[in-house]
Design a protein around this motif. Structure first.
Motif, PDB file in Angstrom:
ATOM      1  N   VAL A  20       0.854  -1.177   0.000  1.00 58.00           N
ATOM      2  CA  VAL A  20       0.000   0.000   0.000  1.00 58.00           C
ATOM      3  C   VAL A  20       0.892   1.230   0.000  1.00 58.00           C
ATOM      4  O   VAL A  20       1.965   1.236   0.606  1.00 58.00           O
ATOM      5  N   GLN A  21       0.471   2.240  -0.718  1.00 61.54           N
ATOM      6  CA  GLN A  21       1.183   3.511  -0.752  1.00 61.54           C
ATOM      7  C   GLN A  21       0.328   4.549  -0.028  1.00 61.54           C
ATOM      8  O   GLN A  21      -0.888   4.593  -0.207  1.00 61.54           O
ATOM      9  N   LEU A  22       0.987   5.384   0.762  1.00 67.44           N
ATOM     10  CA  LEU A  22       0.292   6.369   1.585  1.00 67.44           C
ATOM     11  C   LEU A  22       0.756   7.775   1.232  1.00 67.44           C
ATOM     12  O   LEU A  22       1.963   8.020   1.101  1.00 67.44           O
ATOM     13  N   VAL A  23      -0.204   8.684   1.118  1.00 67.79           N
ATOM     14  CA  VAL A  23       0.106  10.073   0.833  1.00 67.79           C
ATOM     15  C   VAL A  23      -0.669  10.962   1.793  1.00 67.79           C
ATOM     16  O   VAL A  23      -1.910  10.943   1.797  1.00 67.79           O
ATOM     17  N   GLU A  24       0.074  11.731   2.593  1.00 63.17           N
ATOM     18  CA  GLU A  24      -0.567  12.643   3.529  1.00 63.17           C
ATOM     19  C   GLU A  24      -0.797  14.010   2.887  1.00 63.17           C
ATOM     20  O   GLU A  24      -0.055  14.420   1.990  1.00 63.17           O
ATOM     21  N   SER A  25      -1.801  14.708   3.371  1.00 68.56           N
ATOM     22  CA  SER A  25      -2.069  16.070   2.933  1.00 68.56           C
ATOM     23  C   SER A  25      -2.813  16.802   4.041  1.00 68.56           C
ATOM     24  O   SER A  25      -3.286  16.175   4.998  1.00 68.56           O
ATOM     25  N   GLY A  26      -2.900  18.115   3.895  1.00 65.73           N
ATOM     26  CA  GLY A  26      -3.671  18.903   4.847  1.00 65.73           C
ATOM     27  C   GLY A  26      -2.857  19.691   5.852  1.00 65.73           C
ATOM     28  O   GLY A  26      -3.416  20.454   6.647  1.00 65.73           O
ATOM     29  N   GLY A  27      -1.547  19.492   5.845  1.00 65.84           N
ATOM     30  CA  GLY A  27      -0.719  20.250   6.775  1.00 65.84           C
ATOM     31  C   GLY A  27      -0.631  21.715   6.370  1.00 65.84           C
ATOM     32  O   GLY A  27      -1.110  22.123   5.306  1.00 65.84           O
ATOM     33  N   GLY A  28      -0.027  22.514   7.249  1.00 68.02           N
ATOM     34  CA  GLY A  28       0.139  23.924   6.944  1.00 68.02           C
ATOM     35  C   GLY A  28       0.462  24.730   8.178  1.00 68.02           C
ATOM     36  O   GLY A  28       0.816  24.172   9.226  1.00 68.02           O
ATOM     37  N   LEU A  29       0.336  26.034   8.046  1.00 68.42           N
ATOM     38  CA  LEU A  29       0.607  26.966   9.136  1.00 68.42           C
ATOM     39  C   LEU A  29      -0.722  27.442   9.709  1.00 68.42           C
ATOM     40  O   LEU A  29      -1.604  27.872   8.955  1.00 68.42           O
ATOM     41  N   VAL A  30      -0.851  27.362  11.027  1.00 66.05           N
ATOM     42  CA  VAL A  30      -2.086  27.768  11.683  1.00 66.05           C
ATOM     43  C   VAL A  30      -1.735  28.444  12.996  1.00 66.05           C
ATOM     44  O   VAL A  30      -0.708  28.137  13.607  1.00 66.05           O
ATOM     45  N   GLN A  31      -2.583  29.359  13.423  1.00 70.61           N
ATOM     46  CA  GLN A  31      -2.364  30.014  14.708  1.00 70.61           C
ATOM     47  C   GLN A  31      -2.812  29.107  15.846  1.00 70.61           C
ATOM     48  O   GLN A  31      -3.683  28.243  15.665  1.00 70.61           O
ATOM     49  N   ALA A  32      -2.234  29.326  17.002  1.00 68.41           N
ATOM     50  CA  ALA A  32      -2.629  28.567  18.182  1.00 68.41           C
ATOM     51  C   ALA A  32      -4.137  28.707  18.401  1.00 68.41           C
ATOM     52  O   ALA A  32      -4.693  29.802  18.245  1.00 68.41           O
ATOM     53  N   GLY A  33      -4.767  27.599  18.731  1.00 66.37           N
ATOM     54  CA  GLY A  33      -6.205  27.575  18.897  1.00 66.37           C
ATOM     55  C   GLY A  33      -6.963  27.183  17.651  1.00 66.37           C
ATOM     56  O   GLY A  33      -8.170  26.921  17.710  1.00 66.37           O
ATOM     57  N   GLY A  34      -6.268  27.157  16.538  1.00 64.98           N
ATOM     58  CA  GLY A  34      -6.903  26.827  15.273  1.00 64.98           C
ATOM     59  C   GLY A  34      -7.033  25.333  15.048  1.00 64.98           C
ATOM     60  O   GLY A  34      -6.696  24.521  15.915  1.00 64.98           O
ATOM     61  N   SER A  35      -7.525  24.978  13.865  1.00 70.15           N
ATOM     62  CA  SER A  35      -7.779  23.578  13.525  1.00 70.15           C
ATOM     63  C   SER A  35      -7.205  23.239  12.156  1.00 70.15           C
ATOM     64  O   SER A  35      -7.083  24.110  11.286  1.00 70.15           O
ATOM     65  N   LEU A  36      -6.872  21.978  11.995  1.00 67.42           N
ATOM     66  CA  LEU A  36      -6.476  21.421  10.705  1.00 67.42           C
ATOM     67  C   LEU A  36      -7.021  20.008  10.625  1.00 67.42           C
ATOM     68  O   LEU A  36      -7.180  19.330  11.651  1.00 67.42           O
ATOM     69  N   ARG A  37      -7.269  19.550   9.404  1.00 64.29           N
ATOM     70  CA  ARG A  37      -7.609  18.150   9.202  1.00 64.29           C
ATOM     71  C   ARG A  37      -6.605  17.542   8.235  1.00 64.29           C
ATOM     72  O   ARG A  37      -6.508  17.982   7.087  1.00 64.29           O
ATOM     73  N   LEU A  38      -5.899  16.557   8.716  1.00 64.64           N
ATOM     74  CA  LEU A  38      -4.954  15.837   7.875  1.00 64.64           C
ATOM     75  C   LEU A  38      -5.658  14.650   7.229  1.00 64.64           C
ATOM     76  O   LEU A  38      -6.531  14.023   7.838  1.00 64.64           O
ATOM     77  N   SER A  39      -5.248  14.347   6.007  1.00 66.79           N
ATOM     78  CA  SER A  39      -5.762  13.190   5.296  1.00 66.79           C
ATOM     79  C   SER A  39      -4.610  12.275   4.922  1.00 66.79           C
ATOM     80  O   SER A  39      -3.508  12.745   4.614  1.00 66.79           O
ATOM     81  N   CYS A  40      -4.882  10.993   4.943  1.00 62.80           N
ATOM     82  CA  CYS A  40      -3.922   9.983   4.514  1.00 62.80           C
ATOM     83  C   CYS A  40      -4.628   9.134   3.463  1.00 62.80           C
ATOM     84  O   CYS A  40      -5.501   8.333   3.795  1.00 62.80           O
ATOM     85  N   ALA A  41      -4.262   9.333   2.213  1.00 57.05           N
ATOM     86  CA  ALA A  41      -4.882   8.608   1.118  1.00 57.05           C
ATOM     87  C   ALA A  41      -4.030   7.393   0.765  1.00 57.05           C
ATOM     88  O   ALA A  41      -2.816   7.504   0.587  1.00 57.05           O
ATOM     89  N   ALA A  42      -4.687   6.251   0.658  1.00 56.76           N
ATOM     90  CA  ALA A  42      -3.983   5.008   0.386  1.00 56.76           C
ATOM     91  C   ALA A  42      -4.321   4.475  -0.995  1.00 56.76           C
ATOM     92  O   ALA A  42      -5.446   4.603  -1.471  1.00 56.76           O
TER      93      ALA A  42
END
Length: 124
Positions: free
Chosen positions: A2-24
């Motif tokens: 299986v091959q995995l590719v992450e996405s969704g990272g970035g720069l955010v201020q404290a208190g903020g939110s992000l959603r990371l994805s791992c596509a297989a």
């Protein structure tokens, strides 16, 4: 395999939110337990969260419990890490890892497949 590719990272201020994805891609992803790990600068890789192959079982590290949740959509061959109330100490490269088993473990050595990582930076 299986091959995995992450996405969704970035720069955010404290208190903020992000959603990371791992596509297989590759063989049936619904037979792979999956985890997220992270590694900060000059720090060891640490376990963040895991989810069983079916999605029925999850585990969250104490340092992020109550702020992060893990989920998966096997129809889309994707695992997600929802990160809320982010703190500067959450800054790290986040990696998705998979193992051909029903249940996940918090030990990185148990995982055979890894993505390339996605950078998450939380500013204060």
């Amino acid at each position: 395999q299986v091959q995995l590719v992450e996405s969704g990272g970035g720069l955010v201020q404290a208190g903020g939110s992000l959603r990371l994805s791992c596509a297989a891609s590759g063989r049936a992803f619904d037979s792979y337990a999956t985890s997220w790990f992270r590694q900060g600068l000059e720090k060891e890789r640490e376990f963040v969260a895991s989810i069983s192959a079916s999605g029925r079982g999850t585990s969250i590290a104490g340092s992020v419990k109550g702020r992060f949740t893990i989920s998966r959509d096997n129809a889309k061959n994707t695992v997600y890490l929802q990160m809320n109330s982010l703190k500067p100490e959450d800054t790290a490269v986040y990696y998705c890892a998979a193992r051909s088993a029903a249940w996940a473990t918090p030990q990185s050595i148990d995982y055979d497949y890894w993505g390339q990582g996605t950078q998450v930076t939380v500013s204060s």
